[in-house]
Design an enzyme around this catalytic site. Structure first.
Site, mmCIF file in Angstrom:
data_model
loop_
_atom_site.group_PDB
_atom_site.id
_atom_site.type_symbol
_atom_site.label_atom_id
_atom_site.label_comp_id
_atom_site.label_asym_id
_atom_site.label_seq_id
_atom_site.Cartn_x
_atom_site.Cartn_y
_atom_site.Cartn_z
ATOM 1 N N CYS A 89 1.066 -1.148 -0.234
ATOM 2 C CA CYS A 89 0.001 -0.227 -0.158
ATOM 3 C C CYS A 89 0.742 0.987 0.047
ATOM 4 O O CYS A 89 1.245 1.198 -0.863
ATOM 5 C CB CYS A 89 -1.227 -0.476 0.862
ATOM 6 N N HIS A 195 -3.620 -5.645 1.127
ATOM 7 C CA HIS A 195 -2.656 -5.742 2.092
ATOM 8 C C HIS A 195 -2.764 -7.357 3.020
ATOM 9 O O HIS A 195 -4.300 -7.273 3.666
ATOM 10 C CB HIS A 195 -3.317 -5.174 3.484
ATOM 11 N N GLU A 197 -1.044 -8.554 5.415
ATOM 12 C CA GLU A 197 -1.317 -9.457 6.245
ATOM 13 C C GLU A 197 -2.532 -8.916 7.378
ATOM 14 O O GLU A 197 -2.568 -9.208 8.498
ATOM 15 C CB GLU A 197 -0.312 -7.232 6.942
#
Lengths: 230, 738
Positions: A89, A195, A197
């Site tokens: 990002c 993302h 994560e």
């Protein structure tokens, strides 16, 4: 392999990245401060992660100021020596601004911030459900660059639908050719808008992100890890 | 400049308040002092017209670590050495004038209330009210407010996990923008908003001070008129990046133990934070205003005192430990300036280049001290007679129920809100478990404590309009129901009380009775009110808004894996309605929006029945008997069923059991205390055993995607989903395209 997560002023996915790497993926990980000038103890077997967020508020172009922070000079040297770098990002935006990756990330086609689950397709074959959260995520590069990315197989992820079809409707920001993530020619610097994560924990009900880390960085990763802390 | 009663009136003070100030000081105040009183005694800071009734709300509970009003936000013990801190606050008037900055700074302000106590915010919610979405003005306000909330929250890095939005004509000129923040703190690491220790230095940290937001607190305490646009300088400008750094720096300073106290600067800036911390600690302060970092030159003393520039904190530091504090702020590239010190005589003295500009007793400025307290008159509103005369028998039951159902799911109050929430980062922090597995309340994983927090905001203001007492109860009951249906135990309440002008006895009636209702319900659900905010003067020349006492509630899940979700899981599961069907269409979306009836009583509600129902649901979840739970709210039973079907693209085949009921009441009525649950056939016996004698009825079964009602085929879930998903977007995409 050790991970270092860089904290810029305004990073806000730094802890999420740390938690995912440490608790969900059981990796060794340390936080790094943007004002430091060196990456002590890191070898080219290790990986530096530029997390998401709004470095320096992103009031100029996203990532445009962060690239000049002291630690970024060290990260650029590290990448040029072959060390692995992942930007997610805002981290992807910083990598493009610093020239480690080609192209740029423009304001989303509909001019709005977008946060939702999307599907992306890479070398795993099947569509992975990974969240996006950005206002400037529309990947853009000139034709020659795009041709090169294509021919060198540097496009690591494209937006797709749940069945893996790469369609306009599945593209959340108007990115050229549905590009969600790319790598450099040496395949040691990776940037992506989604993302991973945010999709590594059983508690959150989505572990597709683990596949991304396995594909890009942690080849021997076990995909079914124990739920953490629960 | 001669100070007279007319100066005071221009600043929004009443003549009797001017007299009171003169008595307190023993002299006529100068302009700077008068300005200080005018903002500190505004409704926004002093609660002068509301405190009498606020004190009647239940404010005690075994888990409560600080009482309501004692600190910037409520603090509730969640066990294992952790506490949850939460508060809701309004930013209605700024958002009416400048929706983007108004909403953005509302978000910034409420997060500051949380981290000024030492807690890290982990979730935010918002409760919004606008006029008719067909209106350009509404589309403009909605677009700006959503952009503002996203701009601030996304950058600051706290996920927006929940909220609510309603569109009603009464909010056309005066929208409501209420923002809530929820944080987590280790017990023992909290900071108090207090000053102590004579000679201790006082610091201002964070942004420089400018002329923005001048007198915003006083501005928030007046009706919105067509001239309000001239109050634009009263709207603050936010910088979420600065606040993100301020958060990290504050949370780094606290564990050092160098702080005596800390107070954020929101409404009424320096004057509010210095007077409140001093009054609380029973001390005074000497402040040198020329030491305050400013954004512009030649700011006057009163401007510095009243400025509502954002992203600032007042810190009282232990003498001798200044360098530690300054070091941390330097690390985060934030200004940190000593502006004064604590004194022993309870007086606030503000100097400018050595000249005494203001000298007032701290205590005299604050709520609970010298600020006035008023008892306002109230009378039953005249419109109640129209409500009493409503006769449902004059509303014919429609023949084509499917057509009505299609219209209902396209009403913006009911339709998918994704155009709004997709602009908010809902997943940063990797704790929001409700994105992939939705529940009635949002379930946030508080990682460090390894517990789940169930959070929700609720208020159906049309119910409160129809019956303030019951409506107040229903707002609390719905919040508790949402938490219970998600597997949580309700812990406590924060409220944002949005009403019209308190000097109007009919408005004040709504206020008094809504609070009575809320108080009674909070006692029933054992959810003390930990704090909140009062916003009066929500009215325009067209009249007051619906009385809107928004409830923010937090619940606890000891184990995050005990959460319950709202979506049907498997074809063949049996669908039950827990609670009683009722021949009631009162105040429903159906009656109001489809039939066009403005005045009708509140839907059927009984507090004891509600409580018993919630206990049953909690029992079913605990024994793992049900596969889903979703409460019946706006739009009625049909909407509950269709919303339960979307996530897994399943459907339902249901029939009404009682043929004496009106069909529109059966499927679209909004009688309270009802929950739709689905049960795997293998669990049927246990389900019935747990339910015992509590009323429930079998409605039908979960299908693989078809919708059938009373034996009629109503299409597929994908067709319904398309209508539900796109209703709001149709308006907004049209607006943005123009």
């Amino acid at each position: 392999m050790k991970f270092g997560v860089v904290v810029f002023p305004g990073s806000n996915c730094d802890r999420d990245m740390y938690d995912a790497l440490k608790y969900d993926l059981k990796q060794e990980v340390v936080m790094l401060w943007h004002k430091d000038k060196e990456l002590p103890g890191f070898t080219t077997d290790d990986c530096i992660v530029l997390p998401g967020g709004f470095s320096y508020g992103d009031y100029l172009r996203c990532g445009a100021i962060a690239r000049f922070s002291p630690l970024m000079q060290a990260v650029i040297d590290f990448a040029n020596k072959g060390g692995k770098v992942l930007g997610v990002c805002n981290g992807f935006q910083i990598l493009c601004e610093s020239g480690l990756l080609p192209g740029a990330l423009l304001r989303n086609a509909n001019q709005q911030f977008v946060c939702k689950n999307v599907f992306i397709k890479g070398e795993e074959g099947k569509a992975l459900k990974i969240p996006v959260a950005h206002g400037e995520g529309r990947y853009y590069a000139d034709k020659a660059t795009l041709r090169q990315l294509e021919s060198d197989n540097q496009i690591i992820y494209r937006y797709c639908d749940a069945d893996g079809n790469i369609t306009d409707a599945a593209n959340p920001n108007g990115a050229t050719d549905n590009i969600a993530g790319i790598c450099n020619a040496n395949r040691n610097v990776f940037g992506m808008m989604p993302h991973p994560e945010r999709a590594c924990s059983e508690v959150l009900g989505n572990t597709d992100g683990r596949r991304v880390f396995k594909t890009l960085l942690i080849k021997n990763l076990q995909l079914t890890a124990e739920p953490v802390l629960a | 400049m001669e100070i007279t009663v007319s100066t005071a009136e221009k600043l929004g003070l009443r003549p009797e308040e001017f007299e009171l100030i003169k008595r307190i000081l023993g002299r006529t105040p100068n302009f700077t002092e008068l300005s200080a009183y005018s903002v500190m005694w505004s409704e926004h800071c002093s609660y002068k017209n509301s405190i009498k009734w606020l004190k009647t709300l239940p404010r005690d509970g075994s888990r409560l670590l600080v009482k309501a009003g004692e600190e910037n936000a409520g603090l509730v013990d969640i066990g294992d050495g952790y506490a949850v801190v939460f508060k809701i606050e309004s930013h209605n008037h700024p958002s009416a004038i400048e929706p983007f900055q108004g909403a953005a700074t509302g978000v910034g302000g409420i997060h500051r209330d949380i981290f000024t106590m030492g807690a890290r915010p982990i979730a935010s919610l918002n409760s919004l009210r606008f006029g008719n979405l067909k209106e350009d003005k509404t589309q403009h306000l909605l677009s700006g407010v959503v952009h503002g909330i996203g701009h601030y929250g996304n950058c600051f890095g706290v996920p927006t996990v929940g909220g609510e939005i309603y569109f009603e004509d009464c909010y056309h000129t005066n929208p409501l923008v209420n923002a809530m923040s929820v944080g987590i703190v280790k017990i023992g690491q909290t900071v108090s908003a207090t000053a102590a220790g004579v000679g201790n230095p006082v610091f201002i940290v964070g942004s420089a001070t400018g002329k923005d937001g001048m007198g915003g607190a006083a501005f928030a305490s007046a009706d919105i008129t067509e001239n309000s646009i001239e109050d634009l300088p009263a709207v603050q400008v936010g910088d979420p990046f600065q606040e993100k750094k301020l958060l990290e720096a504050c949370l780094e300073v606290i564990p050092t133990g160098a702080l005596v106290g800390m107070q954020d600067m929101g409404a009424a800036g320096i004057i509010c934070s210095t007077s409140e911390t001093s009054a609380k600690g029973g001390v005074g302060m000497k402040i040198d205003l020329e030491k305050v970092p400013t954004r512009q030159k030649n700011m006057k003393a009163w401007e510095l005192l009243l400025s509502e520039s954002q992203e600032r904190m007042l810190m009282i530091v232990h003498k001798g430990r200044e360098a530690e504090v300054q070091g941390i702020f330097e690390k985060w590239d934030l200004p940190c300036s000593q502006i004064g010190e604590v004194t022993d005589d309870g007086m606030l003295r503000f100097y400018m280049n050595g000249e005494l500009e203001a000298e007032v007793p701290a205590e005299s400025l604050v709520l609970g001290g010298g600020a006035p307290v008023y008892h306002r008159d109230y009378t039953e509103p005249k419109y109640f007679s129209k409500i009493k005369s409503f006769n449902p028998n004059k509303i014919p039951v429609p023949d084509d129920l499917k057509d009505v159902a299609e219209k209902i799911i396209s009403i913006p109050n009911i339709a998918n809100k994704r155009w709004i929430y997709n602009q908010y980062d809902s997943m940063v922090g990797t704790g929001n478990t409700s994105i992939n597995q939705p529940s009635d309340a949002a379930i946030v994983w508080a990682k460090e404590a390894n517990k789940g927090l169930a959070v929700t905001t609720d208020c159906n203001s049309r119910y409160v309009f129809a019956n303030p007492l019951q409506g107040g109860m229903m707002a609390v009951a719905e919040a508790a129901r949402n938490i219970v249906c998600s597997g949580g135990t309700p812990l406590g309440v924060t409220n944002c009380l949005n009403f019209g002008n308190p000097y109007d006895p009919e408005v004040y009636y709504q206020f008094v009775y809504a609070l009575k209702g809320m108080g009674e319900a909070c006692k029933k659900f054992d959810t003390p009110v930990t704090g909140g905010n009062v916003s009066f003067y929500n009215q325009s020349p067209d009249g007051p808004v619906y009385p809107t006492p928004t409830i923010g509630m937090v619940g606890l899940l000891e184990n995050i894996n005990d959460k319950m979700t709202l979506d049907f899981k498997e074809e063949g599961d049996i669908i039950f309605l827990v609670g009683k069907s009722s021949n009631d269409i009162n105040s429903s979306e159906y009656l109001h929006k489809i039939c066009g009836v403005e005045y009708s009583p509140a839907p059927k509600f009984d507090l004891d029945e509600e409580y018993a129902m919630q206990q049953k649901i909690a029992g079913l979840i605990k024994r793992k008997v049900i596969a889903s739970a979703h409460d019946v709210s706006e739009g009625g039973l049909f909407v509950t069923l269709i919303e339960s079907s979307f996530n897994n693209k399943l459907g339902f085949d249901v029939v009404a059991n009682d043929y004496k009921l009106r069909k529109d009441a059966m499927w679209f009525g909004e009688a309270q205390s009802r929950v739709v649950v689905s049960v795997n056939p293998l669990n049927l016996e246990v389900f019935k055993k747990v339910m015992g004698t509590h009323p429930y009825e079998e409605l039908g079964v979960v299908t693989n995607g078809t919708v059938e009602v009373d034996g009629m085929y109503w299409g597929t879930i994908l067709e319904w989903k398309e209508k539900y998903d796109t209703a709001i977007e149709t308006y907004m995409n049209h607006y943005l395209a123009e």
